[in-house]
Design an enzyme around this catalytic site. Structure first.
Site, PDB file in Angstrom:
ATOM      1  N   GLU A   3       0.829  -1.196   0.000  1.00 53.02           N
ATOM      2  CA  GLU A   3       0.000   0.000   0.000  1.00 53.02           C
ATOM      3  C   GLU A   3       0.869   1.253   0.000  1.00 53.02           C
ATOM      4  O   GLU A   3       1.961   1.273   0.562  1.00 53.02           O
ATOM      5  CB  GLU A   3      -0.914   0.009   1.233  1.00 53.02           C
ATOM      6  CG  GLU A   3      -1.953  -1.099   1.170  1.00 53.02           C
ATOM      7  CD  GLU A   3      -2.856  -1.210   2.397  1.00 53.02           C
ATOM      8  OE1 GLU A   3      -3.976  -1.718   2.227  1.00 53.02           O
ATOM      9  OE2 GLU A   3      -2.452  -0.803   3.499  1.00 53.02           O
TER      10      GLU A   3
ATOM     11  N   CYS B 273       3.371   8.689   0.540  1.00 50.73           N
ATOM     12  CA  CYS B 273       3.925   7.835   1.582  1.00 50.73           C
ATOM     13  C   CYS B 273       4.110   6.459   0.946  1.00 50.73           C
ATOM     14  O   CYS B 273       3.138   5.843   0.518  1.00 50.73           O
ATOM     15  CB  CYS B 273       2.940   7.794   2.749  1.00 50.73           C
ATOM     16  SG  CYS B 273       3.394   6.618   4.023  1.00 50.73           S
TER      17      CYS B 273
ATOM     18  N   CYS C 140       6.782  -6.354   7.514  1.00 50.80           N
ATOM     19  CA  CYS C 140       7.921  -5.790   8.238  1.00 50.80           C
ATOM     20  C   CYS C 140       8.471  -6.860   9.166  1.00 50.80           C
ATOM     21  O   CYS C 140       7.702  -7.603   9.786  1.00 50.80           O
ATOM     22  CB  CYS C 140       7.493  -4.567   9.057  1.00 50.80           C
ATOM     23  SG  CYS C 140       8.877  -3.697   9.824  1.00 50.80           S
TER      24      CYS C 140
ATOM     25  N   CYS D  36       6.870  -3.670  16.128  1.00 56.17           N
ATOM     26  CA  CYS D  36       6.546  -2.628  17.095  1.00 56.17           C
ATOM     27  C   CYS D  36       5.110  -2.879  17.563  1.00 56.17           C
ATOM     28  O   CYS D  36       4.236  -3.170  16.737  1.00 56.17           O
ATOM     29  CB  CYS D  36       6.689  -1.264  16.455  1.00 56.17           C
ATOM     30  SG  CYS D  36       8.327  -1.043  15.746  1.00 56.17           S
TER      31      CYS D  36
ATOM     32  N   CYS E 160       1.854  -1.139  15.793  1.00 53.47           N
ATOM     33  CA  CYS E 160       1.800  -0.917  14.334  1.00 53.47           C
ATOM     34  C   CYS E 160       1.173  -2.105  13.616  1.00 53.47           C
ATOM     35  O   CYS E 160       1.579  -3.249  13.822  1.00 53.47           O
ATOM     36  CB  CYS E 160       3.219  -0.692  13.830  1.00 53.47           C
ATOM     37  SG  CYS E 160       3.349  -0.607  12.034  1.00 53.47           S
TER      38      CYS E 160
ATOM     39  N   GLY F 115       7.021  -1.414   6.158  1.00 49.87           N
ATOM     40  CA  GLY F 115       8.399  -1.894   6.168  1.00 49.87           C
ATOM     41  C   GLY F 115       9.395  -0.940   6.787  1.00 49.87           C
ATOM     42  O   GLY F 115       9.095   0.221   7.044  1.00 49.87           O
ATOM     43  N   GLU F 116      10.580  -1.463   7.051  1.00 48.87           N
ATOM     44  CA  GLU F 116      11.657  -0.670   7.640  1.00 48.87           C
ATOM     45  C   GLU F 116      12.672  -0.362   6.521  1.00 48.87           C
ATOM     46  O   GLU F 116      13.422  -1.250   6.104  1.00 48.87           O
ATOM     47  CB  GLU F 116      12.294  -1.458   8.795  1.00 48.87           C
ATOM     48  CG  GLU F 116      13.583  -0.891   9.351  1.00 48.87           C
ATOM     49  CD  GLU F 116      13.560   0.616   9.642  1.00 48.87           C
ATOM     50  OE1 GLU F 116      12.661   1.076  10.378  1.00 48.87           O
ATOM     51  OE2 GLU F 116      14.440   1.329   9.110  1.00 48.87           O
TER      52      GLU F 116
ATOM     53  N   SER G 162      11.996   7.380   7.136  1.00 46.89           N
ATOM     54  CA  SER G 162      11.636   7.187   8.542  1.00 46.89           C
ATOM     55  C   SER G 162      12.138   5.819   8.990  1.00 46.89           C
ATOM     56  O   SER G 162      11.903   4.816   8.318  1.00 46.89           O
ATOM     57  CB  SER G 162      10.119   7.267   8.692  1.00 46.89           C
ATOM     58  OG  SER G 162       9.744   6.952  10.014  1.00 46.89           O
TER      59      SER G 162
ATOM     60  N   HIS H 112       9.156   7.533  19.951  1.00 48.18           N
ATOM     61  CA  HIS H 112       7.973   7.087  20.714  1.00 48.18           C
ATOM     62  C   HIS H 112       8.171   6.836  22.202  1.00 48.18           C
ATOM     63  O   HIS H 112       7.196   6.691  22.938  1.00 48.18           O
ATOM     64  CB  HIS H 112       7.315   5.864  20.068  1.00 48.18           C
ATOM     65  CG  HIS H 112       7.061   6.012  18.591  1.00 48.18           C
ATOM     66  ND1 HIS H 112       6.660   7.195  18.013  1.00 48.18           N
ATOM     67  CD2 HIS H 112       7.172   5.124  17.574  1.00 48.18           C
ATOM     68  CE1 HIS H 112       6.524   7.015  16.709  1.00 48.18           C
ATOM     69  NE2 HIS H 112       6.832   5.784  16.412  1.00 48.18           N
TER      70      HIS H 112
ATOM     71  N   CYS I 245      -0.806   6.570   9.437  1.00 48.66           N
ATOM     72  CA  CYS I 245       0.440   5.949   9.909  1.00 48.66           C
ATOM     73  C   CYS I 245       0.143   4.720  10.737  1.00 48.66           C
ATOM     74  O   CYS I 245      -0.658   4.768  11.660  1.00 48.66           O
ATOM     75  CB  CYS I 245       1.198   6.904  10.822  1.00 48.66           C
ATOM     76  SG  CYS I 245       2.038   8.180   9.955  1.00 48.66           S
TER      77      CYS I 245
HETATM   78  N1  SAH Z   1       9.431   1.385   9.671  1.00 46.53           N
HETATM   79  C1  SAH Z   1       9.613   2.779   9.626  1.00 46.53           C
HETATM   80  C2  SAH Z   1       8.711   3.474   8.633  1.00 46.53           C
HETATM   81  C3  SAH Z   1       7.278   3.006   8.547  1.00 46.53           C
HETATM   82  S1  SAH Z   1       6.255   3.331   9.947  1.00 46.53           S
HETATM   83  C4  SAH Z   1       9.447   3.372  10.996  1.00 46.53           C
HETATM   84  O1  SAH Z   1       9.051   2.655  11.895  1.00 46.53           O
HETATM   85  O2  SAH Z   1       9.781   4.550  11.161  1.00 46.53           O
HETATM   86  C5  SAH Z   1       5.822   5.040   9.723  1.00 46.53           C
HETATM   87  C6  SAH Z   1       5.504   5.773  10.995  1.00 46.53           C
HETATM   88  O3  SAH Z   1       4.222   5.391  11.508  1.00 46.53           O
HETATM   89  C7  SAH Z   1       6.480   5.508  12.112  1.00 46.53           C
HETATM   90  O4  SAH Z   1       6.811   6.695  12.790  1.00 46.53           O
HETATM   91  C8  SAH Z   1       5.691   4.612  13.016  1.00 46.53           C
HETATM   92  O5  SAH Z   1       6.201   4.582  14.301  1.00 46.53           O
HETATM   93  C9  SAH Z   1       4.327   5.223  12.895  1.00 46.53           C
HETATM   94  N2  SAH Z   1       3.251   4.383  13.398  1.00 46.53           N
HETATM   95  C10 SAH Z   1       3.224   3.045  13.475  1.00 46.53           C
HETATM   96  N3  SAH Z   1       2.053   2.626  14.003  1.00 46.53           N
HETATM   97  C11 SAH Z   1       1.331   3.741  14.284  1.00 46.53           C
HETATM   98  C12 SAH Z   1       0.040   3.979  14.829  1.00 46.53           C
HETATM   99  N4  SAH Z   1      -0.746   2.975  15.170  1.00 46.53           N
HETATM  100  N5  SAH Z   1      -0.377   5.250  14.971  1.00 46.53           N
HETATM  101  C13 SAH Z   1       0.394   6.286  14.582  1.00 46.53           C
HETATM  102  N6  SAH Z   1       1.628   6.123  14.038  1.00 46.53           N
HETATM  103  C14 SAH Z   1       2.086   4.871  13.893  1.00 46.53           C
HETATM  104 FE1  SF4 Z   2       7.811  -0.829  13.488  1.00 51.78          FE
HETATM  105 FE2  SF4 Z   2       7.927   0.747  11.311  1.00 51.78          FE
HETATM  106 FE3  SF4 Z   2       7.904  -1.965  11.070  1.00 51.78          FE
HETATM  107 FE4  SF4 Z   2       5.706  -0.677  11.866  1.00 51.78          FE
HETATM  108  S1  SF4 Z   2       6.693  -0.511   9.867  1.00 51.78           S
HETATM  109  S2  SF4 Z   2       6.579  -2.571  12.761  1.00 51.78           S
HETATM  110  S3  SF4 Z   2       6.579   0.990  13.056  1.00 51.78           S
HETATM  111  S4  SF4 Z   2       9.493  -0.721  12.028  1.00 51.78           S
END
Ligand code: SAH
Ligand code: SF4
Length: 347
Positions: free
Chosen positions: A93, A106, A113, A117, A120, A164-165, A196, A221, A338
């Site tokens: 997506e 975005c 991923c 976390c 997420c 993804g990261e 990010s 965070h 996000c």
């Molecule tokens: N993996 C990378 C990029 C993708 S996530 C990263 O973690 O930075 C993009 C952003 O969305 C990150 O800042 C992540 O922490 C945030 N994010 C993840 N889950 C979220 C949620 N439920 N609400 C708001 N932001 C969230």
């Molecule tokens: Fe964590 Fe970013 Fe992967 Fe979501 S996409 S699990 S926030 S590293």
């Protein structure tokens, strides 16, 4: 899948070698490169300034595998979420976020991923594979169409904040940024791109050495290791101190302020003491802080902070002179915000 090489995985130099191997003059490689990237050709047939014979030869030796649109959803706030199909039928997506003065894409960097976390939705999926540079590039090309259609202006900004990261798909992400910003590609300004990361210290430091000028955002965070360990596993192996050192190095090499992203969770990281910890990190490196509203994800225990707590948190930082912004959440009604990207519609 076919055993032919995917033509878009070659660098400009490799492409020239391949074209010479096929017995064609060198300048053809330049034409090819232009078709593949600048003109985003989706098939060899489209490359009409190449002879029919040569196009057939290309199709015999290589594949050209564009990402295709699958499902389009439009939020009531104008945000467009695009479900896209990869050549191997996997789904990803991407999101186009319209604003008065900008259109932001975005994009995803992996299918799923490998990190998980706790807040997420993407983290609940397993990491199936890395995206190719061309697959990241295609998301930009496809989302640009929606930027023009729905916001009357082409993409102005790109954030690697989809699924993804990005720093765990280092080479392809870097390649994609080079292509997107190259005059032979989409010619976008590097400073309009933000990567990010959840905090891969080594990746941040390596990116600093690439001679590029894009921005780096850290999904922080939680501002102490103890707290961060409980919501982001990656913190066990990449401690805040190591990540901070990498960010300082990034700033020293690029001159770009870094961004700290901080989701405020109710009764978890929203106290005055938490704000003080965050302030201490902010004071170590030239930075901005983005306070992010938590978007609901099914099965997650954390809740978004109350607005009074949020205001107190933000005011504390502002009073200390911190450059802090509160980010409105966009596209929540279509799970485009996000942390909500999880291919819910495609399965
Ligand atoms: N993996 C990378 C990029 C993708 S996530 C990263 O973690 O930075 C993009 C952003 O969305 C990150 O800042 C992540 O922490 C945030 N994010 C993840 N889950 C979220 C949620 N439920 N609400 C708001 N932001 C969230
Ligand atoms: Fe964590 Fe970013 Fe992967 Fe979501 S996409 S699990 S926030 S590293």
């Amino acid at each position: 899948m076919s055993s032919k090489a995917d033509i878009r995985t070659f660098s400009a130099e490799e492409l020239t070698e391949e074209i010479i191997k096929l017995g064609e003059p060198k300048f053809r490689a330049k034409q090819m490169h232009e078709w593949l990237w600048k003109k985003s050709a989706r098939s060899f047939e489209e490359m009409t300034n190449l002879s029919k014979e040569f196009r057939t030869k290309l199709a015999d030796h290589f594949t050209l595998l564009p990402v295709t649109e699958n499902i389009v959803q439009k939020s009531k706030d104008g945000t467009v979420k695009l479900g896209m199909m990869l050549p191997d039928n996997r789904l990803i997506e991407g999101v186009m976020i319209p604003d008065e003065d900008r259109s932001t894409a975005c994009v995803s960097s992996q299918v799923g991923c490998s990190l998980s976390c706790s807040f997420c939705a993407t983290g609940f999926l397993k990491r199936e594979r890395n995206l190719e540079a061309g697959e990241i590039y295609d998301q930009v090309v496809l989302l640009n169409k929606y930027a023009l259609e729905h916001n009357g202006k082409p993409l102005t900004n790109i954030v690697y904040m989809g699924m993804g990261e990005p720093l765990l798909n280092y080479d392809n992400v870097l390649k994609s940024i080079r292509l997107i910003t190259s005059p032979e590609g989409l010619n976008m300004a590097q400073k309009r791109i933000t990567v990010s990361t959840s905090g891969i210290a080594r990746g941040i430091a390596r990116m600093a050495d690439e001679g590029m000028k894009f921005n780096m955002a850290l999904s922080l965070h939680a501002a102490t290791n103890e707290k961060r360990n409980t919501i982001m596993d990656i913190n066990q192996s990449n401690k805040i101190e190591e990540v901070m050192a990498a960010l300082k190095y990034f700033y020293s090499k690029t001159g770009n302020k870094v961004t700290f992203e901080y989701i405020l969770f109710n009764n978890f990281n929203d106290s005055p003491e938490d704000a003080e910890h965050l302030l201490k990190l902010y004071q170590q490196v030239p930075a901005f802080i983005n306070i992010i509203e938590y978007n609901n994800v099914e099965g997650v225990d954390l809740k978004k902070a109350k607005s009074e707590q949020r205001d107190a948190f933000v005011n504390y930082l502002r009073n200390k002179g911190v450059d802090v912004a509160v980010r409105r959440s966009r596209g929540k009604d279509i799970d485009a915000a996000c942390g909500q990207l999880a291919n819910k519609n495609g399965k």
